[in-house]
Design a protein around this motif. Structure first.
Motif, PDB file in Angstrom:
ATOM      1  N   TRP A 192     -13.146 -10.161 117.681  1.00 52.37           N
ATOM      2  CA  TRP A 192     -13.290 -10.598 119.071  1.00 52.37           C
ATOM      3  C   TRP A 192     -14.334  -9.696 119.711  1.00 52.37           C
ATOM      4  N   ILE A 193     -15.457 -10.252 120.058  1.00 47.98           N
ATOM      5  CA  ILE A 193     -16.587  -9.470 120.588  1.00 47.98           C
ATOM      6  C   ILE A 193     -16.861  -8.293 119.660  1.00 47.98           C
ATOM      7  N   ALA A 194     -17.071  -8.603 118.386  1.00 46.20           N
ATOM      8  CA  ALA A 194     -17.498  -7.642 117.359  1.00 46.20           C
ATOM      9  C   ALA A 194     -16.460  -6.570 117.060  1.00 46.20           C
ATOM     10  N   GLY A 195     -15.187  -6.857 117.315  1.00 43.04           N
ATOM     11  CA  GLY A 195     -14.130  -5.893 116.997  1.00 43.04           C
ATOM     12  C   GLY A 195     -12.771  -6.556 117.148  1.00 43.04           C
ATOM     13  N   TYR A 196     -11.715  -5.788 116.910  1.00 42.72           N
ATOM     14  CA  TYR A 196     -10.376  -6.334 117.086  1.00 42.72           C
ATOM     15  C   TYR A 196     -10.060  -6.513 118.565  1.00 42.72           C
ATOM     16  N   LYS A 197      -9.276  -7.544 118.869  1.00 38.73           N
ATOM     17  CA  LYS A 197      -8.896  -7.798 120.243  1.00 38.73           C
ATOM     18  C   LYS A 197      -7.956  -6.694 120.716  1.00 38.73           C
ATOM     19  N   PRO A 198      -8.220  -6.103 121.889  1.00 40.15           N
ATOM     20  CA  PRO A 198      -7.408  -4.964 122.348  1.00 40.15           C
ATOM     21  C   PRO A 198      -5.920  -5.265 122.404  1.00 40.15           C
ATOM     22  N   ARG A 217       8.597   1.367 128.780  1.00 39.14           N
ATOM     23  CA  ARG A 217       8.484  -0.092 128.721  1.00 39.14           C
ATOM     24  C   ARG A 217       7.756  -0.639 129.948  1.00 39.14           C
ATOM     25  N   ILE A 218       8.071  -0.095 131.107  1.00 42.63           N
ATOM     26  CA  ILE A 218       7.411  -0.538 132.344  1.00 42.63           C
ATOM     27  C   ILE A 218       5.925  -0.227 132.294  1.00 42.63           C
ATOM     28  N   ASN A 219       5.575   0.994 131.880  1.00 50.06           N
ATOM     29  CA  ASN A 219       4.170   1.400 131.838  1.00 50.06           C
ATOM     30  C   ASN A 219       3.377   0.604 130.791  1.00 50.06           C
ATOM     31  N   ILE A 220       4.011   0.337 129.655  1.00 50.65           N
ATOM     32  CA  ILE A 220       3.331  -0.442 128.608  1.00 50.65           C
ATOM     33  C   ILE A 220       3.136  -1.881 129.073  1.00 50.65           C
ATOM     34  N   ALA A 221       4.132  -2.447 129.745  1.00 53.09           N
ATOM     35  CA  ALA A 221       4.002  -3.811 130.260  1.00 53.09           C
ATOM     36  C   ALA A 221       2.871  -3.889 131.282  1.00 53.09           C
ATOM     37  N   VAL A 225      -0.691  -6.107 130.926  1.00 53.43           N
ATOM     38  CA  VAL A 225      -1.207  -7.046 131.927  1.00 53.43           C
ATOM     39  C   VAL A 225      -2.652  -6.692 132.283  1.00 53.43           C
ATOM     40  N   GLU A 226      -2.918  -5.415 132.506  1.00 50.60           N
ATOM     41  CA  GLU A 226      -4.275  -4.978 132.836  1.00 50.60           C
ATOM     42  C   GLU A 226      -5.253  -5.332 131.708  1.00 50.60           C
ATOM     43  N   THR A 227      -4.804  -5.154 130.484  1.00 53.53           N
ATOM     44  CA  THR A 227      -5.666  -5.441 129.335  1.00 53.53           C
ATOM     45  C   THR A 227      -5.962  -6.930 129.238  1.00 53.53           C
ATOM     46  N   ARG A 228      -4.964  -7.768 129.464  1.00 51.81           N
ATOM     47  CA  ARG A 228      -5.176  -9.218 129.416  1.00 51.81           C
ATOM     48  C   ARG A 228      -6.176  -9.661 130.468  1.00 51.81           C
ATOM     49  N   ILE A 229      -6.100  -9.070 131.642  1.00 50.96           N
ATOM     50  CA  ILE A 229      -7.041  -9.413 132.710  1.00 50.96           C
ATOM     51  C   ILE A 229      -8.469  -9.055 132.289  1.00 50.96           C
ATOM     52  N   GLU A 230      -8.632  -7.877 131.715  1.00 47.49           N
ATOM     53  CA  GLU A 230      -9.956  -7.446 131.265  1.00 47.49           C
ATOM     54  C   GLU A 230     -10.457  -8.325 130.118  1.00 47.49           C
ATOM     55  N   GLU A 231      -9.562  -8.705 129.206  1.00 50.60           N
ATOM     56  CA  GLU A 231      -9.954  -9.590 128.104  1.00 50.60           C
ATOM     57  C   GLU A 231     -10.455 -10.935 128.635  1.00 50.60           C
ATOM     58  N   ARG A 232      -9.739 -11.500 129.604  1.00 55.58           N
ATOM     59  CA  ARG A 232     -10.154 -12.790 130.167  1.00 55.58           C
ATOM     60  C   ARG A 232     -11.503 -12.674 130.861  1.00 55.58           C
ATOM     61  N   ALA A 233     -11.714 -11.558 131.554  1.00 57.69           N
ATOM     62  CA  ALA A 233     -12.992 -11.362 132.242  1.00 57.69           C
ATOM     63  C   ALA A 233     -14.146 -11.298 131.243  1.00 57.69           C
ATOM     64  N   LEU A 234     -13.928 -10.613 130.124  1.00 57.06           N
ATOM     65  CA  LEU A 234     -14.973 -10.522 129.105  1.00 57.06           C
ATOM     66  C   LEU A 234     -15.181 -11.865 128.411  1.00 57.06           C
ATOM     67  N   ASN A 235     -14.106 -12.611 128.204  1.00 59.09           N
ATOM     68  CA  ASN A 235     -14.256 -13.960 127.640  1.00 59.09           C
ATOM     69  C   ASN A 235     -15.106 -14.833 128.545  1.00 59.09           C
ATOM     70  N   LEU A 289     -13.110  -1.049 126.715  1.00 59.20           N
ATOM     71  CA  LEU A 289     -11.735  -1.515 126.906  1.00 59.20           C
ATOM     72  C   LEU A 289     -10.868  -1.111 125.720  1.00 59.20           C
ATOM     73  N   ARG A 290     -11.377  -1.257 124.505  1.00 57.24           N
ATOM     74  CA  ARG A 290     -10.595  -0.889 123.315  1.00 57.24           C
ATOM     75  C   ARG A 290     -10.223   0.595 123.338  1.00 57.24           C
ATOM     76  N   THR A 291     -11.201   1.445 123.592  1.00 51.24           N
ATOM     77  CA  THR A 291     -10.957   2.888 123.508  1.00 51.24           C
ATOM     78  C   THR A 291     -10.091   3.397 124.654  1.00 51.24           C
ATOM     79  N   THR A 292     -10.370   2.950 125.870  1.00 52.94           N
ATOM     80  CA  THR A 292      -9.594   3.445 127.011  1.00 52.94           C
ATOM     81  C   THR A 292      -8.166   2.925 126.965  1.00 52.94           C
ATOM     82  N   MET A 293      -7.970   1.682 126.501  1.00 52.20           N
ATOM     83  CA  MET A 293      -6.634   1.124 126.426  1.00 52.20           C
ATOM     84  C   MET A 293      -5.779   1.891 125.428  1.00 52.20           C
ATOM     85  N   VAL A 294      -6.338   2.223 124.262  1.00 53.86           N
ATOM     86  CA  VAL A 294      -5.578   2.982 123.268  1.00 53.86           C
ATOM     87  C   VAL A 294      -5.280   4.384 123.784  1.00 53.86           C
ATOM     88  N   THR A 295      -6.244   5.004 124.449  1.00 51.91           N
ATOM     89  CA  THR A 295      -6.021   6.336 125.014  1.00 51.91           C
ATOM     90  C   THR A 295      -4.877   6.315 126.025  1.00 51.91           C
TER      91      THR A 295
END
Length: 352
Positions: A192-198, A217-221, A225-235, A289-295
């Protein structure tokens, strides 16, 4: 097999031929096959190699390292040939096809060889880190937190080095990053955009870490959500790039990349040049997005949870690569069988 060994003498052309013949012979043997321990397999390949060669004996580690170099060159050659057979205009003579093939090799080779060499070494280091993570996971309850944090930091730096190197490659040739010759066919279907989808990492962390607190669980959820929003924006940005130019489908543009030999291709070259800045921008944002999300995800986890998570990530990546190489090798064997030829020395039966 041993992870380290002393560098030996230079390889000769005859030894390279003997190694390829040994690989073919062992992998064609149904009693041996590929579904066996890697050490056993390469022990048999080395024995067969010495039967074919009059040179002094070589250690298993040295033979295996030489095979990785040969495999990389063969993979580059095969990918370039497949690209030619897709892209070459109909009605061309054999000599024109050869010239076109050489041009593609030069275009791909000059740009990608440095990254391919980096990627091969990066994967070796990835296996070393996986060994460290597995060892730490076995003793995680007794380990000191500072030791676990040191390992986590080194693993994250390892991934950052990969993205830094890929960014440098994208500055030279962003289309090559979007159509990477160093991945197997199966790996490329997952990109997905030259790498794995975040968002993929959320499934991995859920399956590998069973003991989240309510706060985690709350923080991961929230992060999901933040990651999905960023993924849609990049799509959306990528879709806008496709629609912003009067161009053929994006995949077709990638396939024809490098074809500037005829007047009919001049329009495509203009299209390609217009796409580059926008694609580079999308790729930079996707990698960020990939690097900051994992961090952020690792910061939510405890040290012990992060070790389990990073172990699962490394296992997933190396498993996908192994599966992809095996599938490509199987396809080549099927094609070779239909054409009446022998086995192919292209590909690897190793874990990565």
């Amino acid at each position: 097999m041993a992870k380290e060994h002393v560098r030996g003498r230079n390889w000769t052309f005859d030894e390279d031929i003997a190694l390829c013949l040994a690989w073919i012979s062992v992998n064609k043997d149904g009693a041996v096959g590929t579904n066996q321990n890697r050490n056993v397999l390469w022990g048999k390949i080395v024995d067969k190699f010495h039967e074919n060669s009059n040179a002094d004996r070589r250690e298993v580690g040295g033979v295996y390292d030489r095979w990785k170099i040969i495999n990389k060159a063969c993979t580059l050659w095969k990918g370039s040939l497949e690209r030619v057979m897709v892209d070459v205009p109909s009605g061309r003579s054999a000599s024109e096809i050869v010239i076109f093939f050489v041009d593609i090799l030069v275009v791909i080779g000059n740009t990608s060889n440095t990254f391919v060499a980096f990627f091969e070494g990066w994967l070796v280091r990835q296996e070393h880190f996986l060994d460290e993570l597995l060892s730490a996971q076995r003793t995680v309850d007794e380990a000191r937190d500072e030791d676990l944090q040191d390992l986590i930091s080194r693993v994250l730096l390892h991934y950052q080095q990969y993205y830094d190197e890929k960014s440098r490659l994208a500055q030279r040739d962003v289309f090559l990053v979007f159509s990477p010759t160093w991945f197997s066919s199966y790996e490329r279907t997952l990109l997905w955009i030259a790498g794995y989808k975040p968002g993929l990492v959320f499934r991995i962390v859920t399956e590998s870490v069973p003991d989240f607190s309510d706060r985690q669980r709350i923080n991961i959820a929230r992060l999901r959500v933040e990651t999905r929003i960023e993924e849609r924006a990049l799509n959306d940005k990528l879709a806008n790039i496709h629609e912003s130019v009067a161009a053929p489908p994006f995949v077709d543009v990638l396939r024809r990349y490098g074809r500037a030999r005829d007047g009919e291709i001049v329009e495509d070259i203009a299209v390609i040049e217009s796409l580059k800045p926008a694609l580079e921008s999308v790729l930079v944002n996707a990698n960020l997005l990939r690097t900051t999300m994992v961090t952020k995800l690792v910061e939510i986890l405890s040290s012990r949870q992060a070790v389990r998570f990073l172990t699962a990530v490394a296992q997933f990546q190396l498993k996908i690569r192994s599966l992809g190489l095996e599938r490509d090798a199987e396809k080549r064997r099927e094609l070779s069988g239909r054409s009446g030829g022998g086995g192919s020395p292209i590909g690897s039966t190793s874990r990565w």
